[in-house]
Write a protein that holds these residues in place. Structure first.
Motif, PDB file in Angstrom:
ATOM      1  N   GLU A 130     -41.337  34.748 -27.917  1.00  0.00           N
ATOM      2  CA  GLU A 130     -41.254  34.180 -26.565  1.00  0.00           C
ATOM      3  C   GLU A 130     -40.619  35.236 -25.701  1.00  0.00           C
ATOM      4  OE1 GLU A 130     -39.538  30.211 -27.098  1.00  0.00           O
ATOM      5  OE2 GLU A 130     -41.163  29.369 -27.850  1.00  0.00           O
ATOM      6  N   HIS A 131     -40.015  36.343 -25.927  1.00  0.00           N
ATOM      7  CA  HIS A 131     -39.634  37.476 -25.097  1.00  0.00           C
ATOM      8  C   HIS A 131     -40.130  38.711 -25.457  1.00  0.00           C
ATOM      9  CE1 HIS A 131     -36.687  34.050 -25.764  1.00  0.00           C
ATOM     10  NE2 HIS A 131     -36.187  34.318 -24.479  1.00  0.00           N
ATOM     11  N   CYS A 132     -41.371  38.770 -24.755  1.00  0.00           N
ATOM     12  CA  CYS A 132     -42.242  40.016 -24.651  1.00  0.00           C
ATOM     13  C   CYS A 132     -42.393  40.469 -23.399  1.00  0.00           C
ATOM     14  CB  CYS A 132     -43.366  39.957 -25.527  1.00  0.00           C
ATOM     15  SG  CYS A 132     -43.100  39.639 -27.468  1.00  0.00           S
ATOM     16  N   GLY A 133     -42.557  41.886 -23.390  1.00  0.00           N
ATOM     17  CA  GLY A 133     -42.855  42.556 -22.030  1.00  0.00           C
ATOM     18  C   GLY A 133     -44.008  43.577 -21.954  1.00  0.00           C
ATOM     19  N   VAL A 134     -44.011  44.589 -21.118  1.00  0.00           N
ATOM     20  CA  VAL A 134     -45.080  45.486 -21.148  1.00  0.00           C
ATOM     21  C   VAL A 134     -43.992  46.840 -21.052  1.00  0.00           C
ATOM     22  CG1 VAL A 134     -46.976  46.690 -20.128  1.00  0.00           C
ATOM     23  CG2 VAL A 134     -46.874  44.411 -20.255  1.00  0.00           C
ATOM     24  N   VAL A 135     -44.209  47.974 -21.885  1.00  0.00           N
ATOM     25  CA  VAL A 135     -43.567  49.259 -21.770  1.00  0.00           C
ATOM     26  C   VAL A 135     -44.737  50.147 -21.657  1.00  0.00           C
ATOM     27  CG1 VAL A 135     -41.644  48.485 -22.959  1.00  0.00           C
ATOM     28  CG2 VAL A 135     -43.418  49.469 -24.249  1.00  0.00           C
ATOM     29  N   ASP A 136     -44.645  51.079 -20.895  1.00  0.00           N
ATOM     30  CA  ASP A 136     -45.692  52.243 -21.144  1.00  0.00           C
ATOM     31  C   ASP A 136     -45.555  53.232 -22.284  1.00  0.00           C
ATOM     32  OD1 ASP A 136     -43.729  54.092 -20.345  1.00  0.00           O
ATOM     33  OD2 ASP A 136     -44.251  54.374 -18.137  1.00  0.00           O
ATOM     34  N   LEU A 137     -46.138  54.275 -22.477  1.00  0.00           N
ATOM     35  CA  LEU A 137     -46.075  55.116 -23.780  1.00  0.00           C
ATOM     36  C   LEU A 137     -44.918  56.093 -23.572  1.00  0.00           C
ATOM     37  CD1 LEU A 137     -49.729  55.994 -24.632  1.00  0.00           C
ATOM     38  CD2 LEU A 137     -48.238  53.987 -25.465  1.00  0.00           C
ATOM     39  N   GLN A 138     -44.224  56.145 -22.356  1.00  0.00           N
ATOM     40  CA  GLN A 138     -42.927  56.921 -22.238  1.00  0.00           C
ATOM     41  C   GLN A 138     -41.787  55.809 -22.618  1.00  0.00           C
ATOM     42  OE1 GLN A 138     -45.645  56.985 -19.797  1.00  0.00           O
ATOM     43  NE2 GLN A 138     -46.239  58.751 -20.918  1.00  0.00           N
ATOM     44  N   GLY A 139     -42.138  54.804 -22.827  1.00  0.00           N
ATOM     45  CA  GLY A 139     -40.902  53.676 -22.784  1.00  0.00           C
ATOM     46  C   GLY A 139     -40.186  53.209 -21.948  1.00  0.00           C
ATOM     47  N   ASN A 140     -40.900  53.254 -20.711  1.00  0.00           N
ATOM     48  CA  ASN A 140     -40.587  52.600 -19.565  1.00  0.00           C
ATOM     49  C   ASN A 140     -41.028  51.278 -19.690  1.00  0.00           C
ATOM     50  OD1 ASN A 140     -39.523  55.181 -18.269  1.00  0.00           O
ATOM     51  ND2 ASN A 140     -41.678  55.701 -17.807  1.00  0.00           N
ATOM     52  N   LEU A 142     -41.988  47.971 -17.787  1.00  0.00           N
ATOM     53  CA  LEU A 142     -42.880  47.725 -16.578  1.00  0.00           C
ATOM     54  C   LEU A 142     -42.767  46.329 -16.218  1.00  0.00           C
ATOM     55  CD1 LEU A 142     -45.979  49.967 -17.293  1.00  0.00           C
ATOM     56  CD2 LEU A 142     -43.992  50.480 -15.971  1.00  0.00           C
ATOM     57  N   VAL A 143     -42.679  45.235 -17.356  1.00  0.00           N
ATOM     58  CA  VAL A 143     -42.755  43.810 -17.075  1.00  0.00           C
ATOM     59  C   VAL A 143     -41.624  43.418 -18.033  1.00  0.00           C
ATOM     60  CG1 VAL A 143     -44.230  41.734 -17.612  1.00  0.00           C
ATOM     61  CG2 VAL A 143     -45.141  43.649 -16.624  1.00  0.00           C
ATOM     62  N   PRO A 144     -40.660  42.923 -17.428  1.00  0.00           N
ATOM     63  CA  PRO A 144     -39.365  42.368 -18.245  1.00  0.00           C
ATOM     64  C   PRO A 144     -39.731  41.186 -19.580  1.00  0.00           C
ATOM     65  CG  PRO A 144     -39.883  40.926 -16.081  1.00  0.00           C
ATOM     66  CD  PRO A 144     -40.716  42.158 -16.130  1.00  0.00           C
ATOM     67  N   PHE A 145     -38.836  41.196 -20.344  1.00  0.00           N
ATOM     68  CA  PHE A 145     -39.083  40.761 -21.468  1.00  0.00           C
ATOM     69  C   PHE A 145     -39.001  39.218 -21.496  1.00  0.00           C
ATOM     70  CE2 PHE A 145     -37.935  45.035 -22.405  1.00  0.00           C
ATOM     71  CZ  PHE A 145     -39.138  45.447 -23.483  1.00  0.00           C
ATOM     72  N   GLU A 146     -39.880  38.718 -20.682  1.00  0.00           N
ATOM     73  CA  GLU A 146     -39.799  37.153 -20.611  1.00  0.00           C
ATOM     74  C   GLU A 146     -40.907  36.206 -20.824  1.00  0.00           C
ATOM     75  OE1 GLU A 146     -39.025  37.019 -16.273  1.00  0.00           O
ATOM     76  OE2 GLU A 146     -37.147  38.123 -16.271  1.00  0.00           O
ATOM     77  N   TYR A 147     -41.923  36.893 -21.417  1.00  0.00           N
ATOM     78  CA  TYR A 147     -43.199  36.486 -21.837  1.00  0.00           C
ATOM     79  C   TYR A 147     -43.350  36.113 -23.245  1.00  0.00           C
ATOM     80  CZ  TYR A 147     -43.322  36.904 -16.744  1.00  0.00           C
ATOM     81  OH  TYR A 147     -43.098  36.893 -15.264  1.00  0.00           O
ATOM     82  N   ALA A 148     -44.724  35.502 -23.588  1.00  0.00           N
ATOM     83  CA  ALA A 148     -45.018  35.169 -25.030  1.00  0.00           C
ATOM     84  C   ALA A 148     -45.797  36.637 -25.437  1.00  0.00           C
ATOM     85  CB  ALA A 148     -46.133  34.111 -25.040  1.00  0.00           C
ATOM     86  N   ASN A 149     -45.774  36.688 -26.953  1.00  0.00           N
ATOM     87  CA  ASN A 149     -46.393  37.765 -27.338  1.00  0.00           C
ATOM     88  C   ASN A 149     -48.057  38.164 -27.348  1.00  0.00           C
ATOM     89  OD1 ASN A 149     -46.271  36.016 -29.643  1.00  0.00           O
ATOM     90  ND2 ASN A 149     -46.907  37.693 -30.914  1.00  0.00           N
TER      91      ASN A 149
END
Length: 360
Positions: A130-140, A142-149
């Motif tokens: 329940e605490h997933c987000g989006v990162v790019d392949l450089q590790g940045n 992009l979307v905070p860890f507030e969402y479902a996997n």
């Protein structure tokens, strides 16, 4: 011919098979030549042999080998898995963290997050469901860890589709990570110029339509909602027998003389009125008249068709409404299967049952 000397053996895939000798596993080619030593701990499943890479274990550690038996992910992990979904990639877990690799063994994401899934050039990552987000392949991030996997990426349309369970909602971000709009529903289906929303109210599911600015276009009261062409939609309002043709540009709603049973295939709809069934196309032209007792989809001679029932007899019509098999007419296949209690089709033929015994 492969000598009968192995304790276990898989099917061949990509020109190689896994074999076991003295409790250890190696790989052979179609001529029986040994491609690797017997160094692996477990046999892969048959379906894995069709993959371009195999997750294996060696001396208790997990890694991945390619079709030639070359090591592409080092055997240093607690577990590995080759994923073949929309994207093909490899997950490798160690000490509660997950790394990602491509199918050539290039590391996409180092060990950092508990869970990570590669999706269209981005990574859905986080430390719990329940605490997933989006990162790019450089590790940045992009979307905070507030969402479902089970969030996802629609890179073609340019959106991150982020789902939440409490409260249930779907939030759209652009690919730069800018938050755009939130829909208070269970899921969405992104179309080119509109968003179809899905609201699950167990045991029913309702559908509606919004634009990308969050403006409601079609109320979320439909048990089915299908786009026909342009801005025309076919809606089956829950509790109504008749379907409605909705034209967004003119604001015109037309009640149709039938209800929608289902979207069958290729823009064809099975419809019903007064206890009878028929088929219409996306232009709402009649393909099969609404005069039959029952109509269902049927694959006939490997072509999608319709099984049409009338008076206890069944015929087969094609997608244009032409008769392929007339009422009361049987194929040789039908005559054969009639001798069994049940059947289900598979790639090799039919699995049949008779007196609680099965065969093929």
């Amino acid at each position: 011919v492969i000598p009968v000397v192995y304790e276990e053996m898989t099917i061949f895939g990509h020109g190689r098979a896994a074999v076991m000798r003295d409790g250890k596993v190696g790989f052979i080619d179609a001529q029986g030549n040994l491609l690797t030593d017997f160094i692996y701990d477990h046999m892969p499943y048959d379906h894995q042999m069709r993959m371009e890479a195999l997750d294996m274990t060696k001396d208790g550690s997990a890694g991945v080998v390619d079709v030639a038996g070359n090591e592409i992910v080092p055997f240093i992990y607690d577990s590995c898995s080759v994923k073949e979904y929309q994207d093909v990639y490899i997950t490798a877990a160690k000490d509660g963290k997950t790394a990602l690799y491509d199918m050539q063994g290039k590391e996409l994401l180092a060990l950092k997050y508990k869970m990570a899934e590669y999706c269209q050039g981005y990574v859905i990552a986080g430390d719990d469901h329940e605490h997933c987000g989006v990162v790019d392949l450089q590790g940045n991030v992009l979307v905070p860890f507030e969402y479902a996997n089970w969030s996802r990426v629609d890179a073609q349309r340019g959106y991150f589709v982020m789902k939440s369970d409490s409260p249930k909602s779907v939030t759209l971000y652009d690919l730069k990570g800018e938050k755009l709009v939130r829909f208070p529903y269970y899921d969405v289906d992104l179309m080119d110029d509109a968003v179809k929303v899905c609201d699950v109210l167990d045991p029913r599911t309702d559908y509606g339509l919004y634009d990308y600015e969050g403006k409601l276009l079609i109320q979320v009261i439909n048990q089915s909602l299908h786009r026909l062409d342009g801005d025309r939609y076919l809606a089956q309002v829950r509790g109504c027998k008749e379907a409605t043709l909705i034209e967004l540009s003119s604001g015109k709603n037309t009640i149709l003389p039938y209800g929608i049973q289902e979207h069958a295939f290729d823009g064809l709809f099975i419809v019903s009125a007064d206890g009878k069934s028929g088929v219409v196309n996306s232009r709402l032209e009649t393909v099969i008249p609404i005069i039959y007792d029952k109509i269902s989809r049927k694959r006939f001679d490997d072509v999608m068709s319709f099984a049409v029932t009338a008076g206890g007899q069944v015929a087969v019509f094609d997608a244009s409404g032409n008769t392929v098999l007339d009422f009361g007419q049987e194929t040789d296949e039908d005559k054969f299967l009639r001798g069994y209690d049940s059947d289900r089709r598979c790639s090799k033929g039919y699995i049949v049952r008779k007196k609680n015994k099965f065969g093929l």
